[in-house]
Design an enzyme around this catalytic site. Structure first.
Site, PDB file in Angstrom:
ATOM      1  N   CYS A   2       0.841  -1.189   0.000  1.00 20.71           N
ATOM      2  CA  CYS A   2       0.000   0.000   0.000  1.00 20.71           C
ATOM      3  C   CYS A   2       0.879   1.243   0.000  1.00 20.71           C
ATOM      4  O   CYS A   2       1.933   1.279   0.638  1.00 20.71           O
ATOM      5  CB  CYS A   2      -0.928   0.116   1.195  1.00 20.71           C
ATOM      6  SG  CYS A   2      -2.130  -1.202   1.297  1.00 20.71           S
ATOM      7  N   ARG A  27       3.950  -0.410  -4.790  1.00 20.55           N
ATOM      8  CA  ARG A  27       3.718  -0.887  -3.427  1.00 20.55           C
ATOM      9  C   ARG A  27       2.422  -1.698  -3.290  1.00 20.55           C
ATOM     10  O   ARG A  27       2.130  -2.266  -2.249  1.00 20.55           O
ATOM     11  CB  ARG A  27       3.646   0.302  -2.463  1.00 20.55           C
ATOM     12  CG  ARG A  27       4.899   1.134  -2.442  1.00 20.55           C
ATOM     13  CD  ARG A  27       4.733   2.313  -1.511  1.00 20.55           C
ATOM     14  NE  ARG A  27       4.581   1.882  -0.146  1.00 20.55           N
ATOM     15  CZ  ARG A  27       5.587   1.660   0.698  1.00 20.55           C
ATOM     16  NH1 ARG A  27       6.823   1.850   0.288  1.00 20.55           N
ATOM     17  NH2 ARG A  27       5.360   1.282   1.937  1.00 20.55           N
ATOM     18  N   TRP A  77      -2.616  -2.899  -1.591  1.00 22.21           N
ATOM     19  CA  TRP A  77      -2.288  -4.323  -1.670  1.00 22.21           C
ATOM     20  C   TRP A  77      -3.114  -4.959  -0.569  1.00 22.21           C
ATOM     21  O   TRP A  77      -2.877  -4.741   0.613  1.00 22.21           O
ATOM     22  CB  TRP A  77      -0.789  -4.526  -1.424  1.00 22.21           C
ATOM     23  CG  TRP A  77      -0.327  -5.929  -1.670  1.00 22.21           C
ATOM     24  CD1 TRP A  77       0.110  -6.445  -2.855  1.00 22.21           C
ATOM     25  CD2 TRP A  77      -0.246  -6.995  -0.712  1.00 22.21           C
ATOM     26  NE1 TRP A  77       0.449  -7.767  -2.689  1.00 22.21           N
ATOM     27  CE2 TRP A  77       0.242  -8.138  -1.391  1.00 22.21           C
ATOM     28  CE3 TRP A  77      -0.542  -7.116   0.640  1.00 22.21           C
ATOM     29  CZ2 TRP A  77       0.444  -9.361  -0.761  1.00 22.21           C
ATOM     30  CZ3 TRP A  77      -0.349  -8.336   1.272  1.00 22.21           C
ATOM     31  CH2 TRP A  77       0.145  -9.438   0.566  1.00 22.21           C
ATOM     32  N   ASN A 103      -1.661   2.615   5.432  1.00 20.34           N
ATOM     33  CA  ASN A 103      -0.746   1.549   5.039  1.00 20.34           C
ATOM     34  C   ASN A 103      -0.353   0.827   6.318  1.00 20.34           C
ATOM     35  O   ASN A 103       0.220   1.434   7.215  1.00 20.34           O
ATOM     36  CB  ASN A 103       0.493   2.162   4.354  1.00 20.34           C
ATOM     37  CG  ASN A 103       1.628   1.162   4.187  1.00 20.34           C
ATOM     38  OD1 ASN A 103       1.390  -0.024   4.039  1.00 20.34           O
ATOM     39  ND2 ASN A 103       2.845   1.658   4.211  1.00 20.34           N
ATOM     40  N   GLY A 104      -0.699  -0.457   6.422  1.00 20.08           N
ATOM     41  CA  GLY A 104      -0.390  -1.210   7.638  1.00 20.08           C
ATOM     42  C   GLY A 104      -1.547  -2.142   7.960  1.00 20.08           C
ATOM     43  O   GLY A 104      -2.395  -2.412   7.107  1.00 20.08           O
ATOM     44  N   GLU A 484      18.408 -17.198  -6.783  1.00 19.53           N
ATOM     45  CA  GLU A 484      17.982 -15.871  -7.214  1.00 19.53           C
ATOM     46  C   GLU A 484      17.438 -15.907  -8.647  1.00 19.53           C
ATOM     47  O   GLU A 484      16.410 -15.279  -8.945  1.00 19.53           O
ATOM     48  CB  GLU A 484      19.164 -14.880  -7.091  1.00 19.53           C
ATOM     49  CG  GLU A 484      18.918 -13.478  -7.583  1.00 19.53           C
ATOM     50  CD  GLU A 484      17.759 -12.753  -6.898  1.00 19.53           C
ATOM     51  OE1 GLU A 484      17.242 -13.235  -5.876  1.00 19.53           O
ATOM     52  OE2 GLU A 484      17.353 -11.693  -7.420  1.00 19.53           O
ATOM     53  N   LYS A 488      13.609 -14.896  -9.752  1.00 17.67           N
ATOM     54  CA  LYS A 488      13.287 -13.901 -10.777  1.00 17.67           C
ATOM     55  C   LYS A 488      12.297 -14.474 -11.784  1.00 17.67           C
ATOM     56  O   LYS A 488      11.326 -13.831 -12.154  1.00 17.67           O
ATOM     57  CB  LYS A 488      14.538 -13.428 -11.546  1.00 17.67           C
ATOM     58  CG  LYS A 488      15.511 -12.535 -10.806  1.00 17.67           C
ATOM     59  CD  LYS A 488      14.998 -11.172 -10.457  1.00 17.67           C
ATOM     60  CE  LYS A 488      14.282 -11.139  -9.150  1.00 17.67           C
ATOM     61  NZ  LYS A 488      14.991 -10.890  -7.933  1.00 17.67           N
ATOM     62  N   GLU A 491       8.760 -14.890 -10.212  1.00 19.13           N
ATOM     63  CA  GLU A 491       7.968 -13.715  -9.847  1.00 19.13           C
ATOM     64  C   GLU A 491       7.549 -12.873 -11.032  1.00 19.13           C
ATOM     65  O   GLU A 491       6.467 -12.293 -10.999  1.00 19.13           O
ATOM     66  CB  GLU A 491       8.617 -12.873  -8.741  1.00 19.13           C
ATOM     67  CG  GLU A 491       9.926 -12.221  -9.045  1.00 19.13           C
ATOM     68  CD  GLU A 491      10.426 -11.368  -7.873  1.00 19.13           C
ATOM     69  OE1 GLU A 491      11.616 -11.071  -7.856  1.00 19.13           O
ATOM     70  OE2 GLU A 491       9.632 -10.988  -6.988  1.00 19.13           O
ATOM     71  N   HIS A 507      19.761 -36.278  -5.057  1.00 21.05           N
ATOM     72  CA  HIS A 507      18.987 -36.617  -3.851  1.00 21.05           C
ATOM     73  C   HIS A 507      17.493 -36.343  -4.042  1.00 21.05           C
ATOM     74  O   HIS A 507      16.750 -36.258  -3.075  1.00 21.05           O
ATOM     75  CB  HIS A 507      19.528 -35.841  -2.650  1.00 21.05           C
ATOM     76  CG  HIS A 507      20.967 -36.175  -2.381  1.00 21.05           C
ATOM     77  ND1 HIS A 507      21.360 -37.324  -1.731  1.00 21.05           N
ATOM     78  CD2 HIS A 507      22.106 -35.523  -2.736  1.00 21.05           C
ATOM     79  CE1 HIS A 507      22.687 -37.363  -1.675  1.00 21.05           C
ATOM     80  NE2 HIS A 507      23.157 -36.274  -2.283  1.00 21.05           N
ATOM     81  N   LYS A 606       6.239  -4.298  -3.859  1.00 24.10           N
ATOM     82  CA  LYS A 606       7.680  -4.084  -3.726  1.00 24.10           C
ATOM     83  C   LYS A 606       8.163  -4.191  -2.275  1.00 24.10           C
ATOM     84  O   LYS A 606       9.113  -4.889  -1.990  1.00 24.10           O
ATOM     85  CB  LYS A 606       8.035  -2.720  -4.319  1.00 24.10           C
ATOM     86  CG  LYS A 606       9.508  -2.368  -4.249  1.00 24.10           C
ATOM     87  CD  LYS A 606      10.304  -3.141  -5.252  1.00 24.10           C
ATOM     88  CE  LYS A 606      11.774  -2.804  -5.219  1.00 24.10           C
ATOM     89  NZ  LYS A 606      12.556  -3.871  -5.879  1.00 24.10           N
TER      90      LYS A 606
HETATM   91  O1  M6R Z   1      13.349  -4.409   0.608  1.00 25.11           O
HETATM   92  P1  M6R Z   1      13.917  -5.746   0.975  1.00 25.11           P
HETATM   93  O2  M6R Z   1      15.238  -6.006   0.369  1.00 25.11           O
HETATM   94  O3  M6R Z   1      13.910  -6.001   2.455  1.00 25.11           O
HETATM   95  O4  M6R Z   1      12.900  -6.786   0.329  1.00 25.11           O
HETATM   96  C1  M6R Z   1      13.049  -8.162   0.510  1.00 25.11           C
HETATM   97  C2  M6R Z   1      12.153  -8.941  -0.417  1.00 25.11           C
HETATM   98  O5  M6R Z   1      10.818  -8.625  -0.197  1.00 25.11           O
HETATM   99  C3  M6R Z   1      12.491  -8.672  -1.889  1.00 25.11           C
HETATM  100  O6  M6R Z   1      13.823  -8.962  -2.173  1.00 25.11           O
HETATM  101  C4  M6R Z   1      11.590  -9.529  -2.808  1.00 25.11           C
HETATM  102  O7  M6R Z   1      11.882 -10.891  -2.632  1.00 25.11           O
HETATM  103  C5  M6R Z   1      11.769  -9.120  -4.273  1.00 25.11           C
HETATM  104  N1  M6R Z   1      10.480  -9.038  -4.901  1.00 25.11           N
HETATM  105  C6  M6R Z   1      12.581 -10.086  -5.048  1.00 25.11           C
HETATM  106  O8  M6R Z   1      12.712  -9.721  -6.380  1.00 25.11           O
END
Ligand code: M6R
Length: 611
Positions: A2, A27, A77, A103-104, A484, A488, A491, A507, A606
């Site tokens: 949010c 956000r 969100w 927001n919260g 990682e 990517k 997501e 395994h 984000k």
């Molecule tokens: O702002 P932060 O680095 O604490 O965020 C951590 C994760 O939420 C963030 O890396 C998330 O996994 C991304 N969407 C990955 O691309």
């Protein structure tokens, strides 16, 4: 999660709010709304399910109604209540005089709602936020600030709040606990927002509000108070980000722009921090705690998502360069564990946003148990930056694409710089230090050379984007890179992907190998090369398709892989920075071919500012 924004001044509030919401959309983007009030207290409220573009269409049809120099905006969100027009903010009280954006999460909203319902309040949404408007209505006796303070006394949970009242059209009240809130101080105008990015159009003079503070914003004045109404004096500070940093600058998506920014963000992370003549690194933000860091025996890294993957790489770096034992923990797990914090234990939080709720909670838990806490954070003035005793900033500029790219490489680089700095006090020689520094300095041009292969990677993505599932594998430093790369792909392109240490394939995961489940093998010529080749051969023997990211254009991998993406040679510890770039581009182009909303992937936001 949010984004909230509030404007009060002499300009047209609605255009500022909409522009700000566009900057905050990363956000959360399942519904949105604005409320605008004129000097006589006449209000116009517009809400919709869907994205800001949809809200803009609605506003365009009503533009003659929307006059006013005060307003609030929100992009959501969903936490409580599904995405819908009714659940979109701003929310309001029974008489539609009080408007609230939030927001919260209000944790005790059920209890408060029952109580308010008994008192005759009528609710229009399923959200937790709406109770705040009704609580304020309940307490209002002609002084909005005091009604807000009384309401907040009853509220448990987190909030970044913006509030206006028809009967007091000269002010916005904002409040913060656990969710970011920044004030922008302009000339005859004030703004409040969840993120600096939404403020920059108006001013670069900002105030980072602290938890449990409330502010009354008038167009030419602001007053900050504690929740017990004591005045708090705070002067604005200048932000280093520029408005242009928050634009796409000609790229179709923020994700692609941020991938291409990496030569620069890597340079920015190193700038002024290399002491070549001493073969070491200088990090001003750690100087105040350097004696404690020299004595550190145990480092616990807490973080989430991509930042967690960077932490995993740091573990190998610290093992190689220092005598410190490193543990890497998901912040969401650490916060509920009962970890012993012995003497000389340091907890390092890694976070792009500096606002991730789990990482903040993990830090607070570590502090409660007496650990020294330090941070590696991108957003200056963010909660984690202020909560930690010392730390290092990435200076990578705003990262707006929901998929983190440039921050991963910046984090890995700075973690190596921290390990080198500490290593130089102990087992690392001047020459070892210099070798690392030389390799660091080559990175920007090496990244450029990988970016030049973008078309080739795009072609590979074109060939593979319809595959339902991928395995990513690497060893040692490149095992977290595999995690990682898989994250990517998941997501942004919604393709199922798993990252594995290649040695683990036998395994279990090798059972998945089939012509329908390609393997992305991260295999530069490092100490694990031969082992990796063995693992790749096992995939080949089972008819698996192999895309290899490697330094070897013409060796054995060419014979056994279906596709080869080459990266330049560097020291083993830095391969993750180079090998992740093809993986970022591959995920981006798969998402593009699959028609996904790359900068706003479904269900994500984000900054994860709620648990
Ligand atoms: O702002 P932060 O680095 O604490 O965020 C951590 C994760 O939420 C963030 O890396 C998330 O996994 C991304 N969407 C990955 O691309």
């Amino acid at each position: 999660m949010c984004g909230i924004i509030g404007y009060i001044g002499e300009d047209d509030a609605v255009s500022f709010l909409i522009e700000g919401l566009r900057k905050l959309e990363y956000r959360g983007y399942d519904s949105c709304g604005v409320v605008v009030e004129d000097a006589n207290g006449n209000t116009e409220l517009y809400k919709t399910k869907g994205k800001i573009a949809h809200l803009e269409d609605i506003l365009a049809n009503n533009i003659e109604n929307i006059k006013g120099n005060i307003g609030l905006g929100h992009t959501r969100w969903a936490t409580h209540g599904k995405p819908s027009k009714e659940n979109a903010h701003p929310h309001f009280d029974c008489e539609k005089k009080i408007f609230v954006v939030h927001n919260g999460i209000i944790e005790n909203f059920n209890y408060l709602k029952r109580d308010l319902t008994k008192k005759g309040h009528k609710f229009h949404s399923d959200t937790d936020t709406e109770i705040i408007a009704h609580l304020i209505e309940e307490f209002y006796e002609g002084d909005l600030l005091s009604a807000v303070l009384k309401s907040l006394e009853l509220v448990a949970g987190t909030f970044g709040l913006g509030i206006i009242h028809k009967d007091e059209p000269d002010k916005i009240i904002v409040a913060r606990r656990g969710s970011p809130l920044i004030l922008g101080v302009g000339k005859n105008e004030m703004v409040a927002s969840s993120d600096v990015a939404a403020i920059l159009k108006l001013t670069d003079r900002v105030i980072y509000m602290e938890d449990n503070q409330v502010a009354v914003l008038k167009k030419d004045d602001y007053k900050i108070y504690s929740l017990t109404r004591e005045r708090v004096r705070k002067k604005p500070e200048k932000v280093e980000w520029k408005l242009t940093d928050t634009d796409k600058n000609g790229f179709p998506h923020y994700m692609l722009k941020e991938i291409y920014e990496q030569p620069e963000t890597i340079l920015n992370a190193m700038r002024g921090r290399i002491l070549k003549e001493e073969g070491t690194i200088k990090l001003g933000g750690l100087e105040s705690v350097i004696d404690k860091l020299k004595k550190m025996k145990r480092l616990i890294i807490v973080s989430c998502g991509t930042s967690y993957h960077a932490g995993l790489i740091a573990r190998y770096m610290f093992e190689k360069l220092t005598d410190v034992n490193v543990e890497v923990e998901y912040a969401s797990e650490f916060r509920y564990r009962n970890i012993n914090i012995s003497e000389n234990t340091v907890v390092l939080a890694i976070s792009q946003s500096g606002e991730t709720a789990d990482t903040i909670a993990a830090l607070k838990e570590a502090q409660r148990k007496g650990a020294l806490t330090i941070g590696l954070v991108n957003v200056v003035g963010s909660t984690i930056a202020r909560l930690t005793t010392a730390g290092v900033y990435n200076h990578a500029g705003p990262e707006i694409g929901v998929a983190s790219t440039k921050l991963f490489t910046s984090q890995v680089l700075i973690l190596l710089m921290i390990a080198t700095l500490l290593g130089r006090f102990k087992k690392l020689s001047m020459n070892d230090g210099l070798n690392i520094i030389n390799a660091l300095e080559n990175l920007p041009s090496q990244i450029e050379s990988i970016l030049k292969q973008s078309d080739k990677i795009r072609d590979i993505a074109k060939k593979y984007h319809k595959f339902p599932s991928f395995l990513y594998m690497g060893r040692l430093f490149n095992f977290p890179t595999a995690l990682e790369g898989a994250l990517k792909l998941k997501e942004v392109s919604y393709i199922h992907a798993e990252g594995y240490p290649a040695g683990e394939m036998k395994h279990g995961p090798i059972a998945l190998i089939s012509p329908n489940c390609p393997v992305m093998a991260i295999c530069p010529k490092d100490s694990m090369f031969e082992k990796m080749v063995g693992n790749i051969k096992e995939i080949e023997a089972r008819n698996g398709k192999i895309i290899a990211v490697t330094t070897e254009e013409n060796g054995i991998l060419k014979e056994i892989s279906d596709e080869i993406i080459t990266i330049p040679e560097t020291i083993e510890m830095l391969y993750p920075i180079l090998s992740v770039i093809p993986l970022q581009l591959f995920a981006y182009y798969c998402a593009l071919y699959n028609g996904c909303e790359i900068d706003k992937p479904r269900n994500l936001a984000k900054s994860v500012t709620v648990e």
